[in-house]
Design an enzyme around this catalytic site. Sequence first.
Site, short mmCIF file in Angstrom:
data_model
loop_
_atom_site.label_atom_id
_atom_site.label_comp_id
_atom_site.label_asym_id
_atom_site.label_seq_id
_atom_site.Cartn_x
_atom_site.Cartn_y
_atom_site.Cartn_z
N GLY A 309 0.83 -1.20 0.00
CA GLY A 309 0.00 0.00 0.00
C GLY A 309 0.86 1.23 0.00
N ASP A 429 -9.14 7.99 14.31
CA ASP A 429 -9.37 7.65 12.90
C ASP A 429 -9.91 6.23 12.80
OD1 ASP A 429 -9.45 8.23 10.22
OD2 ASP A 429 -7.36 7.72 9.84
#
Length: 625
Positions: A309, A429
Amino acid sequence: MRIERRIYISTFRWLHILFYLWVKISANLEGDALHKLKTSLQDPNNVLQSWDSTLVNPCTWFHVTCNNANSVIRVDLGNAALSGPLVPLGQLKNLQYLELYSNNISGPIPSDLGNLTNLVSLDLYMNSFSGPIPDTLGKLTKLRFLRLNNNSLSGVIPLSLTNIKTLQVLDLSNNHLSGPVPDNGSFSLFTPISFTNNLNLCGPVTGKPCRGSPPFSPPPPLIPTFAVPSPGENGPTGAIAGGVAAGAALLFAAPALAFAWWKRRKPHERFFDVPAEENPEVHLGQLKRYSLRELQVATDGFSNKNILGRGGFGKVYKGRLIDGTLVAVKRLKEERTPGGELQFQTEVEMISMAVHRNLLRLRGFCITPTERLLIYPYMANGSVASCLRDRLPSESPLDWPTRKRIALGSARALSYLHDNCDPKIIHRDVKAANILLDEEFEPVVGDFGLAKIMDYKDTHVTTAVRGTIGHIAPEYLSTGKSSEKTDVFGYGIMLLELITRQSAFDLARLANDDDVMLLDWVKSLLTEKKLEMLVDPDLQNSYIESEVEQLIQVALLCTQGFPMDRPNMSEVVKMLEGDGLAEKWEEWQKVEVANQEIELAPHRISEWIPDSTDKLHEVELSGPR
């Protein structure tokens, strides 16, 4: 108090909409410029998928790095298989690094790149750019790295490039450039320069004389000369003085000349693995310190084929250590940025002090003068979000027992952060994309880049709003104040993602006249008594309806508009384990009925919500928001 509550709750939806519009207006010129870049490029691998204008600002997009003022300072799209023209990017006034190397981007280099006067590195090499090198690049007075090699550029080398006194690397090789090459003396003595494989270049640097200019010969060797004393001078004294002066000049000049020769011949090293000074601001605990060489070998030299990623602060690589253990190596970008350095410190500090089976465990780290790397266990099944929305057709969907286990495990992890860490940690988050799954599909809460430590005396911390629209709690959105109840709100939205497979904010739902906010969409379906439409179709009715209703109840309790009304994560864990949900839900329903009694609207809209008795009771659902 009730009237204030109703006003607060009823305005939350408008708050999100206004915030979204504000982001679109103030965010932005930079966001608009990057979005134009996205639309102009062909992106077969969807590396720009996260460049979504519904997110809070471009700083939340992958391959984009921002400074502490939320201004874009880096765009990293190297080796991304992009093609098409490069649009003007002059609105990115604070951009320092533009990395578009190893793509197939074509057309001319926009002249407005010369307006990016903060650029430190411009890497456009190995593309298909054509046309001349813009003369405006000479205005980039802070530029250290200019790599335009391996393109199809033509025309002359702009003399304006010699104005850039900060250049450390200039590579224009393998193009179709022509005309005279500026004399080497025009550039810094220590600038490695390459003009090779441009057949029509000429001048002393190339060894090929330019048409119409006299042939040149190499300069004569430097022979020290000494003044001959005149008859009236002291001969021996004058000779000695001349010799001393010449020797002193050579003594001072020799190191500079030797260093310049070494600099030109020495191959450029990308990695330096030397002992780094301990930084007292980074608490490394008992973590293992890896050498850079170990991690180079583990990741095959940080090969692109091992990228798991990409994020705003760097890339994550799959690696195999010498003992065969699979790891994920998070590598911050080479150039140090304030945001990246802060995230490194945050992740090391947070994760080293928080140890729980459902929290991502940090195995170790690597620090060199040019590198910051974090080493994690390899999560074989990726994130919950990828399993829900990005799985391949050949892959099985998450079954209902697995989703329940994810809900409980992530709740336990957050409860541990809030109640068992001293001082407590708020994640800030919480969403499906930040919950990872190991080989047994056991949930692991990760990505502590936005986490904050709360002193025991504090009730909240105040920061600039960062996050993703749809996941942000109302009090954080309106005031910048976040607390453990901010995590509870995010967790409630994550439960709805888990049940529905929907994104927290999705403009595509407008096509069906549905709400773009997942929370509002769920409530609208409950109003219409369409519980079955909430559940992910991939489950194909392989779920227990009463358990779905219970998870929805927990999610709605967690997403109430007022933070003090939301349960603590420890209470959420108990409710998921079957203790106290019915009482909490009944209490919430009474509050809602009481709120409706003071409602002055002439027409009251009935909404439907399931309760813990597996029946549908008619109540007003303007909250929780």
